[in-house]
Design an enzyme around this catalytic site. Structure first.
Site, PDB file in Angstrom:
ATOM      1  CG  ASP A  98      -1.884   1.108   1.368  1.00 42.02           C
ATOM      2  OD1 ASP A  98      -2.544   1.241   0.326  1.00 42.02           O
ATOM      3  OD2 ASP A  98      -1.866   1.725   2.179  1.00 42.02           O
ATOM      4  CB  SER A  99      -0.092   4.712  -0.973  1.00 44.53           C
ATOM      5  OG  SER A  99      -1.121   4.893  -0.149  1.00 44.53           O
ATOM      6  CG  HIS A 113      -5.050   5.628   4.234  1.00 43.60           C
ATOM      7  ND1 HIS A 113      -4.387   5.018   3.082  1.00 43.60           N
ATOM      8  CD2 HIS A 113      -3.867   5.771   4.975  1.00 43.60           C
ATOM      9  CE1 HIS A 113      -3.087   5.059   3.031  1.00 43.60           C
ATOM     10  NE2 HIS A 113      -3.036   5.628   4.242  1.00 43.60           N
ATOM     11  CB  CYS A 164      -2.937   0.755  -2.640  1.00 42.06           C
ATOM     12  SG  CYS A 164      -2.869   2.745  -3.330  1.00 42.06           S
ATOM     13  CG  ASN A 165      -9.364   1.425  -3.154  1.00 48.11           C
ATOM     14  OD1 ASN A 165     -10.346   1.040  -3.559  1.00 48.11           O
ATOM     15  ND2 ASN A 165      -9.076   1.113  -1.712  1.00 48.11           N
ATOM     16  CB  CYS A 180      -8.947   5.153   0.176  1.00 44.14           C
ATOM     17  SG  CYS A 180      -7.443   5.481   0.711  1.00 44.14           S
ATOM     18  CD  GLU A 194      -0.191   7.351   6.118  1.00 41.22           C
ATOM     19  OE1 GLU A 194       0.796   7.347   6.383  1.00 41.22           O
ATOM     20  OE2 GLU A 194      -0.454   6.324   5.420  1.00 41.22           O
TER      21      GLU A 194
END
Length: 270
Positions: free
Chosen positions: A11-12, A187, A74-75, A185, A153
């Site tokens: 993922d990012s 997240h 990760c979308n 997403c 984050e």
């Protein structure tokens, strides 16, 4: 390929941990190698070419860990890079977009579905494309929510500022009378409580992370790659920056303690 090899997940940043959590719950015998590209988060505002290049680097790194399958958790990377990189490797690879779209199409009662995601995911139109393949009559409304990723984050998961941001983002979707909202997403499930509070009880939230873990099970099962019952997974976590901060965050989300996270110079895998 041995069924005892690990599954690679990337993922990012920290969002992919929502997918890892579901994999640990649904496939507890599978060993996971996770990479979070924390040095270059977020991906949502970056171009398709850039996200694809980043994804290639990460996949090359995961392949050095002898993974038996890869999950793009990760979308944005699923939307921008999956189709391209899947043709370049001989390891089974899945993303998070299609499983989420499938569940949304099965969940909606009035045929009006909202998608929230990064700018890149919404701009790609991939959720709408998949949903219309399943049912052309569905009405799909997208809304980019670029501030959600940095808020997660930063750890502002239950903050009043985050609730105010959510209220502003979701207002136009509520005007569309949606009854289903895809957290597009990885997240965003970490903000589920706030999003649910703002969206209201009449809107069903779809978490693609849960559906992706189910898809991974089906994939491994079909290829005879499910880990054996006696397996004792030793999960490993890597990031491109901020290993200590990531480790603390991971331990607040995952059902098991992560003793260590290692930094990797991902650019060397270009």
């Amino acid at each position: 390929m041995s069924c005892n090899l690990p599954v690679g997940v990337f993922d990012s940043g920290v969002g992919g941990l929502t997918v890892v959590k579901e994999i640990m719950h649904q496939l507890p015998k599978e060993e996971i190698v996770y990479f979070g590209d924390t040095a270059r988060v977020p991906y949502g505002s970056k171009s398709k070419e850039t996200v694809t290049a980043y994804s290639r680097q990460i996949i090359k790194f995961l392949q050095t860990k002898k993974v038996k399958a890869i999950v793009i958790a990760c979308n944005t990377a699923s939307a921008f890079a999956l189709e391209t990189v899947a043709k370049e490797i001989d390891v089974p690879i899945i993303g998070v977009v299609k499983p989420g779209a499938k569940t949304a199409s099965e969940t909606t009662r009035n045929g009006r579905i909202g998608i929230i995601g990064t700018e890149g995911t919404i701009r790609s139109g991939l959720y709408k494309e998949f949903l219309h393949e399943m049912d052309p009559a569905l009405l799909v409304f997208g809304r980019a929510c670029p501030l959600f990723v940095p808020l997660v984050e930063e750890g502002w998961i239950h903050d009043s500022v985050t609730k105010e941001v959510a209220s502003r983002y979701l207002a136009e979707l509520q005007e569309k009378d949606i009854d289903t909202l895809v957290l597009g997403c990885t997240h965003y499930p970490l903000l589920r409580d706030i999003i649910h509070e703002v969206a209201g009880d009449k809107v069903t939230l779809v978490n693609p992370a849960y559906e992706t873990a189910k898809t991974l099970y089906d994939l491994l099962s079909s290829k005879d790659l499910l880990a054996q019952e006696e397996a004792k997974p030793d999960h490993k976590f890597y990031v491109s920056d901020g290993a200590e901060k990531f480790c603390i965050f991971a331990n607040s989300i995952l059902p098991c303690d992560i003793a260590q996270t290692k930094d990797v110079n991902i650019i060397t895998f270009d």
